[in-house]
Design an enzyme around this catalytic site. Sequence first.
Site, short mmCIF file in Angstrom:
data_model
loop_
_atom_site.label_atom_id
_atom_site.label_comp_id
_atom_site.label_asym_id
_atom_site.label_seq_id
_atom_site.Cartn_x
_atom_site.Cartn_y
_atom_site.Cartn_z
N HIS A 12 0.87 -1.20 0.00
CA HIS A 12 0.00 0.00 0.00
C HIS A 12 0.90 1.23 0.00
CE1 HIS A 12 -3.82 2.12 1.61
NE2 HIS A 12 -2.93 3.06 1.33
N HIS A 14 1.60 5.33 -1.62
CA HIS A 14 1.21 6.54 -2.37
C HIS A 14 2.48 7.15 -2.95
CE1 HIS A 14 -2.90 6.65 -0.64
NE2 HIS A 14 -2.30 6.11 0.40
N LEU A 15 2.50 7.25 -4.28
CA LEU A 15 3.69 7.85 -4.92
C LEU A 15 3.41 9.22 -5.51
CD1 LEU A 15 5.34 4.78 -6.72
CD2 LEU A 15 6.19 6.01 -4.71
N ARG A 16 2.13 9.64 -5.50
CA ARG A 16 1.75 10.96 -6.04
C ARG A 16 2.13 11.08 -7.51
NH1 ARG A 16 -1.29 10.83 -1.65
NH2 ARG A 16 -0.35 11.68 0.22
N ASN A 39 -5.28 7.46 -5.69
CA ASN A 39 -5.97 8.70 -5.29
C ASN A 39 -5.21 9.95 -5.74
OD1 ASN A 39 -3.99 8.10 -3.32
ND2 ASN A 39 -5.06 9.26 -1.73
N LYS A 95 -9.42 -0.08 -5.71
CA LYS A 95 -9.37 0.48 -4.36
C LYS A 95 -10.66 1.24 -4.12
CE LYS A 95 -7.75 1.96 -0.41
NZ LYS A 95 -6.73 2.98 -0.21
N HIS A 132 -10.55 1.10 1.86
CA HIS A 132 -10.25 2.02 2.96
C HIS A 132 -11.43 1.93 3.92
CE1 HIS A 132 -8.44 5.85 4.66
NE2 HIS A 132 -9.57 5.71 5.33
N HIS A 166 -4.67 -0.87 5.72
CA HIS A 166 -4.12 -0.18 6.90
C HIS A 166 -4.99 -0.33 8.15
CE1 HIS A 166 -6.87 2.79 5.35
NE2 HIS A 166 -6.04 3.25 4.43
N ASP A 238 1.53 2.47 3.51
CA ASP A 238 0.67 3.66 3.41
C ASP A 238 1.52 4.92 3.49
OD1 ASP A 238 -1.61 5.14 3.02
OD2 ASP A 238 -2.31 4.98 5.10
N HIS A 242 3.21 14.34 1.79
CA HIS A 242 2.59 15.63 1.50
C HIS A 242 3.70 16.67 1.59
CE1 HIS A 242 -1.68 14.41 1.68
NE2 HIS A 242 -1.30 13.56 2.61
N ALA A 254 -3.48 14.59 6.06
CA ALA A 254 -3.26 13.28 6.69
C ALA A 254 -2.29 12.46 5.86
CB ALA A 254 -4.59 12.55 6.82
C1 NCD Z 1 -3.44 8.96 2.43
C2 NCD Z 1 -3.01 10.03 1.42
O1 NCD Z 1 -2.50 11.06 1.84
O2 NCD Z 1 -3.18 9.79 0.24
N1 NCD Z 1 -3.44 9.56 3.72
C3 NCD Z 1 -3.37 8.90 4.90
O3 NCD Z 1 -3.47 9.54 5.95
N2 NCD Z 1 -3.17 7.59 4.96
C4 NCD Z 1 -4.75 8.43 2.03
C5 NCD Z 1 -5.15 7.19 2.74
O4 NCD Z 1 -4.61 6.11 2.52
O5 NCD Z 1 -6.05 7.29 3.59
ZN ZN Z 2 -3.25 5.05 1.80
#
Ligand code: NCD
Ligand code: ZN
Length: 335
Positions: A12, A14-16, A39, A95, A132, A166, A238, A242, A254
């Site tokens: 899991h 996030h690479l943006r 996302n 997802k 999620h 998560h 996860d 940011h 978050a």
């Molecule tokens: C994630 C994100 O920033 O994309 N943020 C997080 O707090 N985990 C999104 C997610 O997995 O809920």
């Molecule tokens: Zn996530």
Amino acid sequence: MEITLNAPLDMHLHLRDGDMLKLVAPLSSDFAGAVIMPNLVPPATTPAAMSAYSERIASAMGEESFTRYMTLFFTPQSEQQLTQAKATPGFFGYKLYPAGITTNSEGGVANLTEADSTLRMMQEMDIPLLVHGESHGFVMDRETEFLAVYRELAERYPKLRICMEHITTAAALQLLDEFDNLCATVTLQHLIITLDDVAGGALQPHLFCKPIAKRPGDRDALLQAALNAHPRLMFGSDSAPHPRCKKEACGCAAGVFTAPLALPRLAELFARHGALDKLQAFISDNACKLYGLTPVQKQITLHDVPMQVPASYRSYGQQVIPMYAGEQLSWSVKR
Ligand code: NCD
Ligand code: ZN
């Protein structure tokens, strides 16, 4: 002391996109592969958008032996759309986000009945569903409130592979043990911290994520399950970068950024509990068995030589603050 891991996987991640992708992608390159979250703005909802994103990741990664297990942002799908997705190279699963539950999830599912026919077809086609799992209730109860939904999904679609993403509670682990068609990921931070670490003293924005860290009993139960290599529990960082200005702000975004230190910190954690021999299952083997994955061969050795975690990572005009910024970990990757 040292341990060599075969094909560590982050289930899991996030690479943006854009410059942030360029900054963070190489910081996951010790992994053999990762399940990539969709996302983005706008979310990746079509095979074409997903494939283009996968290509951008490949060029940002600059590392050939990294398998991108791509996900699509769940919206109701026709049979033809599912067939097309399944045939797309690199596609892993859908997802599902409850609408508005976390970063960039506004287009998620408001009512599960609208997803019924899609989920039935996904079950028939053996397409995994990643969820999620939070309600819109009181923040500490969101996951436990959502367990009723997981139960309903597990009962209604007994052959659908459902991953509880998560997980943060002992109650989620109990549910996991009730249904063979459920599996789960757990992050690094939820094995280590509680709400106290986030908000018990001075507020720690870099430890703020969704779902929020819970009680000591929850953290302890998750840690025990990971240390015992629970066969349906997998590592999913996860890691959710940011920009610093969005974290150190009024209205903190978050997400905890852990990708560059996850492997050393996990080795340290498992070693301290005398469970290093269980790390391979947690970091790769469980996922390979559950999903039938055959990741690229990549071996990473971790040893008990200290790692200095940078105060921040910056380039391409981006700056992100990792968990343990400026601190020393007692394990590192052996180069
Ligand atoms: C994630 C994100 O920033 O994309 N943020 C997080 O707090 N985990 C999104 C997610 O997995 O809920
Ligand atoms: Zn996530």
